[in-house]
Design a protein around this motif. Structure first.
Motif, PDB file in Angstrom:
ATOM      1  N   HIS A  97     -28.294   1.153  -5.842  1.00 33.37           N
ATOM      2  CA  HIS A  97     -29.601   0.724  -6.329  1.00 33.37           C
ATOM      3  C   HIS A  97     -29.564   0.274  -7.780  1.00 33.37           C
ATOM      4  N   THR A  98     -28.447  -0.269  -8.193  1.00 32.14           N
ATOM      5  CA  THR A  98     -28.292  -0.683  -9.587  1.00 32.14           C
ATOM      6  C   THR A  98     -27.395  -1.913  -9.684  1.00 32.14           C
ATOM      7  N   ASP A  99     -27.446  -2.577 -10.806  1.00 32.61           N
ATOM      8  CA  ASP A  99     -26.553  -3.701 -11.059  1.00 32.61           C
ATOM      9  C   ASP A  99     -25.358  -3.279 -11.910  1.00 32.61           C
ATOM     10  N   GLU A 100     -25.317  -2.027 -12.327  1.00 34.36           N
ATOM     11  CA  GLU A 100     -24.207  -1.545 -13.143  1.00 34.36           C
ATOM     12  C   GLU A 100     -22.933  -1.523 -12.310  1.00 34.36           C
ATOM     13  N   ALA A 101     -21.871  -2.136 -12.838  1.00 33.34           N
ATOM     14  CA  ALA A 101     -20.597  -2.201 -12.132  1.00 33.34           C
ATOM     15  C   ALA A 101     -19.484  -1.716 -13.050  1.00 33.34           C
ATOM     16  N   TYR A 102     -18.503  -1.051 -12.455  1.00 31.94           N
ATOM     17  CA  TYR A 102     -17.385  -0.508 -13.207  1.00 31.94           C
ATOM     18  C   TYR A 102     -16.089  -0.736 -12.448  1.00 31.94           C
ATOM     19  N   ARG A 103     -15.035  -1.092 -13.193  1.00 31.67           N
ATOM     20  CA  ARG A 103     -13.714  -1.165 -12.565  1.00 31.67           C
ATOM     21  C   ARG A 103     -13.263   0.269 -12.330  1.00 31.67           C
ATOM     22  N   VAL A 104     -12.830   0.561 -11.107  1.00 32.64           N
ATOM     23  CA  VAL A 104     -12.442   1.924 -10.777  1.00 32.64           C
ATOM     24  C   VAL A 104     -10.941   2.089 -10.582  1.00 32.64           C
ATOM     25  N   THR A 105     -10.268   1.056 -10.127  1.00 30.73           N
ATOM     26  CA  THR A 105      -8.815   1.129  -9.965  1.00 30.73           C
ATOM     27  C   THR A 105      -8.201  -0.240 -10.175  1.00 30.73           C
ATOM     28  N   GLN A 106      -6.914  -0.207 -10.479  1.00 31.06           N
ATOM     29  CA  GLN A 106      -6.150  -1.447 -10.554  1.00 31.06           C
ATOM     30  C   GLN A 106      -4.704  -1.123 -10.205  1.00 31.06           C
ATOM     31  N   ALA A 107      -4.007  -2.120  -9.678  1.00 35.36           N
ATOM     32  CA  ALA A 107      -2.589  -1.969  -9.347  1.00 35.36           C
ATOM     33  C   ALA A 107      -1.994  -3.349  -9.108  1.00 35.36           C
ATOM     34  N   ARG A 108      -0.683  -3.376  -9.077  1.00 32.35           N
ATOM     35  CA  ARG A 108       0.053  -4.593  -8.751  1.00 32.35           C
ATOM     36  C   ARG A 108       0.790  -4.319  -7.442  1.00 32.35           C
ATOM     37  N   PHE A 109       0.556  -5.165  -6.454  1.00 30.54           N
ATOM     38  CA  PHE A 109       1.190  -5.035  -5.141  1.00 30.54           C
ATOM     39  C   PHE A 109       2.239  -6.128  -4.979  1.00 30.54           C
ATOM     40  N   VAL A 110       3.370  -5.765  -4.395  1.00 31.17           N
ATOM     41  CA  VAL A 110       4.421  -6.739  -4.113  1.00 31.17           C
ATOM     42  C   VAL A 110       4.613  -6.800  -2.604  1.00 31.17           C
ATOM     43  N   PHE A 111       4.588  -8.013  -2.083  1.00 32.98           N
ATOM     44  CA  PHE A 111       4.761  -8.268  -0.659  1.00 32.98           C
ATOM     45  C   PHE A 111       5.970  -9.161  -0.444  1.00 32.98           C
ATOM     46  N   VAL A 112       6.559  -9.067   0.750  1.00 34.62           N
ATOM     47  CA  VAL A 112       7.625  -9.979   1.173  1.00 34.62           C
ATOM     48  C   VAL A 112       7.163 -10.636   2.457  1.00 34.62           C
ATOM     49  N   ALA A 113       7.345 -11.954   2.517  1.00 35.74           N
ATOM     50  CA  ALA A 113       7.048 -12.698   3.749  1.00 35.74           C
ATOM     51  C   ALA A 113       8.170 -12.424   4.735  1.00 35.74           C
ATOM     52  N   ILE A 114       7.803 -12.203   5.989  1.00 36.22           N
ATOM     53  CA  ILE A 114       8.824 -11.997   7.018  1.00 36.22           C
ATOM     54  C   ILE A 114       8.525 -12.887   8.217  1.00 36.22           C
ATOM     55  N   GLY A 115       9.584 -13.222   8.918  1.00 34.37           N
ATOM     56  CA  GLY A 115       9.462 -14.056  10.105  1.00 34.37           C
ATOM     57  C   GLY A 115       9.340 -13.226  11.364  1.00 34.37           C
ATOM     58  N   ASP A 116       9.345 -13.903  12.507  1.00 38.70           N
ATOM     59  CA  ASP A 116       9.255 -13.217  13.800  1.00 38.70           C
ATOM     60  C   ASP A 116      10.416 -12.262  14.032  1.00 38.70           C
ATOM     61  N   ASP A 117      11.546 -12.538  13.364  1.00 37.88           N
ATOM     62  CA  ASP A 117      12.717 -11.668  13.479  1.00 37.88           C
ATOM     63  C   ASP A 117      12.649 -10.468  12.527  1.00 37.88           C
ATOM     64  N   ARG A 118      11.520 -10.340  11.825  1.00 44.94           N
ATOM     65  CA  ARG A 118      11.270  -9.262  10.871  1.00 44.94           C
ATOM     66  C   ARG A 118      12.210  -9.308   9.663  1.00 44.94           C
ATOM     67  N   GLN A 119      12.761 -10.460   9.396  1.00 45.88           N
ATOM     68  CA  GLN A 119      13.629 -10.669   8.243  1.00 45.88           C
ATOM     69  C   GLN A 119      12.869 -11.473   7.189  1.00 45.88           C
ATOM     70  N   PRO A 120      13.196 -11.269   5.905  1.00 43.36           N
ATOM     71  CA  PRO A 120      12.525 -12.025   4.854  1.00 43.36           C
ATOM     72  C   PRO A 120      12.675 -13.537   5.048  1.00 43.36           C
ATOM     73  N   ARG A 121      11.614 -14.258   4.675  1.00 39.86           N
ATOM     74  CA  ARG A 121      11.648 -15.718   4.734  1.00 39.86           C
ATOM     75  C   ARG A 121      11.057 -16.277   3.447  1.00 39.86           C
TER      76      ARG A 121
END
Length: 128
Positions: A97-121
Motif C-alpha cells: 500500500h505504498t510507493d516506497e521501494a527498496y533494493r533488498v538483494t543483489q548478486a551476479r549469476f553466471v550461466f553456460v549455454a548448453i546444447g541437446d548433448d548437455r555440453q557447452p556451446r
C-alpha cells in the motif's frame, strides 16, 4: 527509499505466508530462486536455448522482504565469454500500500549455454 530501476522487471511476484519464517520474513532461498529464474530467462534468451547456472557471486541481502511485499527482480546481461553469460540481478521490494521501494538483494549469476548433448556451446558476444 530509492526509485525502482528504469528497466522492466523480469519477474514480479507477491511474497506469501508459505514463503516466510515464523516472524513473517521471507526465506533467502525463496528470493534467490526468483533471482535465478530471472537470470535464467535473460541467459536463455541471449543464448537462444538452454542455459544453466554455474555460479552465483557476491550475494548480498540488504533488507528483509515481508509477507505481502511486491518483489520485482531485474536482470541485466553484463558480459559474455565463449560459452558463458554473466548477469547482474537485483531484487526490490515495495509494500502493498505504498510507493516506497527498496533494493533488498543483489548478486551476479553466471550461466553456460548448453546444447541437446548437455555440453557447452558458443554464445553470441554481448551486443552482437
Amino acid at each position: 527509499m530509492t526509485s525502482l530501476p528504469d528497466l522492466q522487471p523480469v519477474i514480479r511476484v507477491t511474497a506469501m505466508p508459505a514463503d516466510a519464517n515464523p516472524y513473517g520474513d521471507i526465506f533467502g532461498g525463496w528470493l534467490m530462486g526468483h533471482m535465478d529464474l530471472a537470470a535464467g530467462s535473460v541467459a536463455s534468451h541471449h543464448a537462444g536455448g538452454r542455459a544453466v547456472t554455474i555460479a552465483v557471486e557476491g550475494m548480498k541481502f540488504h533488507r528483509p522482504v515481508i509477507v505481502g511485499d511486491e518483489v520485482s527482480v531485474y536482470a541485466t546481461l553484463v558480459a559474455t565469454g565463449t560459452t558463458s553469460m554473466t548477469i547482474d540481478v537485483e531484487a526490490w521490494r515495495r509494500g502493498r500500500h505504498t510507493d516506497e521501494a527498496y533494493r533488498v538483494t543483489q548478486a551476479r549469476f553466471v550461466f553456460v549455454a548448453i546444447g541437446d548433448d548437455r555440453q557447452p556451446r558458443k554464445v553470441a558476444a554481448l551486443g552482437g
